[in-house]
Design a protein around this motif. Structure first.
Motif, PDB file in Angstrom:
ATOM      1  N   LEU A   9      30.203  54.709 -35.757  1.00  0.00           N
ATOM      2  CA  LEU A   9      30.224  53.688 -37.065  1.00  0.00           C
ATOM      3  C   LEU A   9      30.184  52.369 -36.511  1.00  0.00           C
ATOM      4  O   LEU A   9      30.855  51.782 -35.738  1.00  0.00           O
ATOM      5  N   HIS A  10      28.813  52.042 -36.898  1.00  0.00           N
ATOM      6  CA  HIS A  10      28.581  50.808 -36.370  1.00  0.00           C
ATOM      7  C   HIS A  10      29.255  49.578 -37.165  1.00  0.00           C
ATOM      8  O   HIS A  10      29.580  49.870 -38.331  1.00  0.00           O
ATOM      9  N   VAL A  13      28.073  48.693 -40.586  1.00  0.00           N
ATOM     10  CA  VAL A  13      28.271  49.846 -41.471  1.00  0.00           C
ATOM     11  C   VAL A  13      29.778  50.083 -41.714  1.00  0.00           C
ATOM     12  O   VAL A  13      30.080  50.067 -42.940  1.00  0.00           O
ATOM     13  N   LEU A  17      30.914  49.753 -45.622  1.00  0.00           N
ATOM     14  CA  LEU A  17      31.641  50.555 -46.159  1.00  0.00           C
ATOM     15  C   LEU A  17      33.041  50.080 -46.749  1.00  0.00           C
ATOM     16  O   LEU A  17      33.487  50.400 -48.127  1.00  0.00           O
ATOM     17  N   CYS A  39      25.132  52.030 -50.440  1.00  0.00           N
ATOM     18  CA  CYS A  39      25.894  52.541 -49.208  1.00  0.00           C
ATOM     19  C   CYS A  39      25.702  54.008 -48.961  1.00  0.00           C
ATOM     20  O   CYS A  39      25.328  54.026 -47.723  1.00  0.00           O
ATOM     21  N   VAL A  43      22.921  53.874 -45.649  1.00  0.00           N
ATOM     22  CA  VAL A  43      23.524  54.104 -44.285  1.00  0.00           C
ATOM     23  C   VAL A  43      23.264  55.607 -43.599  1.00  0.00           C
ATOM     24  O   VAL A  43      23.116  56.500 -44.393  1.00  0.00           O
ATOM     25  N   GLN A  47      26.587  58.650 -39.824  1.00  0.00           N
ATOM     26  CA  GLN A  47      27.357  57.634 -39.431  1.00  0.00           C
ATOM     27  C   GLN A  47      28.768  58.163 -39.851  1.00  0.00           C
ATOM     28  O   GLN A  47      28.832  58.774 -41.083  1.00  0.00           O
ATOM     29  N   VAL A  58      30.266  58.607 -44.013  1.00  0.00           N
ATOM     30  CA  VAL A  58      30.668  57.791 -44.625  1.00  0.00           C
ATOM     31  C   VAL A  58      30.371  58.277 -46.420  1.00  0.00           C
ATOM     32  O   VAL A  58      31.260  57.718 -47.003  1.00  0.00           O
ATOM     33  N   PHE A 164      16.695  52.351 -38.961  1.00  0.00           N
ATOM     34  CA  PHE A 164      18.174  52.720 -39.026  1.00  0.00           C
ATOM     35  C   PHE A 164      18.774  53.391 -37.747  1.00  0.00           C
ATOM     36  O   PHE A 164      19.998  53.026 -37.583  1.00  0.00           O
ATOM     37  N   LEU A 168      21.421  51.154 -36.090  1.00  0.00           N
ATOM     38  CA  LEU A 168      22.670  51.232 -36.741  1.00  0.00           C
ATOM     39  C   LEU A 168      23.190  52.680 -35.871  1.00  0.00           C
ATOM     40  O   LEU A 168      24.538  52.495 -35.811  1.00  0.00           O
ATOM     41  N   THR A 187      17.076  57.319 -43.134  1.00  0.00           N
ATOM     42  CA  THR A 187      18.505  57.513 -43.048  1.00  0.00           C
ATOM     43  C   THR A 187      18.887  59.088 -43.357  1.00  0.00           C
ATOM     44  O   THR A 187      20.031  59.258 -43.263  1.00  0.00           O
TER      45      THR A 187
END
Length: 248
Positions: A9-10, A13, A17, A39, A43, A47, A58, A164, A168, A187
């Motif tokens: 989880l960057h 991000v 979130l 989102c 993302v 993630q 996410v 991405f 990320l 993504t």
């Protein structure tokens, strides 16, 4: 299970979130679809938060948070519970049950997470999209998303760098190479999913044109076309062609 073996989880991000969840819980219903879609699709799929052996992606977290909003508003979905809703419930339960029985005990927690994602996500969208204006608002948001993803996929194919995934995480840092050609995925979990996503949105963007939202329609078609071409797979190309023919 599948995917990473730990939390990915960057910080960007994580902030996105949290902001999205706050907006989903506090904004008027008709505006919630905008941050939700942004989102969800911008993302990287990978993630996630790893909890009790389950992958809380996410998208699953957003679906769960959104379902709180649905429950808070007493499950007010357009037209009430209908036969299609019941079919979705039965399909999701049967699909998860069949996989658990077949592969027990491997992947049981993953299947329960899938069940929550499907049902919460489905009824969240049933709650958020109730009128033609809601459909148009969602379509305009998807047009922006398609344009962003389309541009990123063109760059991914030309520069051999997935922006991405590189900045990320949760996605490959470069495209897959097949038969000497790069297949961009942005993504998404695979290039076919990326191309198919873009292809099947085209009729929706043409509908936007008929509703006088021509700037959004053009942006959406351009973005979707870039996604289909750079994904470089016959499957989304066929879907794209079918979508166009279906409008004639």
């Amino acid at each position: 299970g599948h995917g990473a073996s730990g939390t990915v989880l960057h910080p960007i991000v994580a902030v996105a979130l949290l902001v999205t969840i706050v907006l989903m819980l506090r904004r008027p219903r008709k505006y919630v679809i905008v941050p939700l879609l942004l989102c969800t699709f911008l993302v990287p799929r990978g993630q996630q938060i790893m909890l009790a052996g389950a992958h809380f992606y996410v998208r699953l977290i957003l679906a769960l948070a959104g379902f709180i909003r649905v429950a808070k508003d007493k499950f007010l979905i357009a037209g009430g519970l209908n036969s299609v809703d019941k079919i979705v419930i039965v399909w999701a339960c049967y699909r998860v049950f069949a996989d658990i029985v077949t592969n027990w005990p491997v992947g049981a927690s993953e299947q329960m997470a899938l069940l929550l994602s499907v049902l919460c996500g489905y009824f969240l969208l049933r709650y958020l999209i109730q009128t033609e204006d809601d459909v148009a608002r969602a379509a305009k948001t998807l047009a922006v998303i398609a344009l962003i993803l389309g541009i990123s996929m063109v760059l991914e194919r030309r520069l051999m760098v997935n922006l991405f995934g590189t900045y990320l995480g949760g996605a490959p840092t470069g495209p897959e190479i097949r038969n000497g050609a790069a297949r961009a995925q942005a993504t998404f979990g695979h290039s076919i999913l990326a191309g198919g996503f873009g292809a099947t949105l085209v009729p929706l963007f043409v509908w936007l044109w008929s509703k006088k939202a021509r700037a959004a329609a053009v942006a959406g078609v351009v973005g979707s076309s870039m996604m289909v071409i750079t994904a470089n797979s016959s499957t989304p190309l066929l879907a794209y062609t079918a979508g166009i023919l279906g409008l004639v």
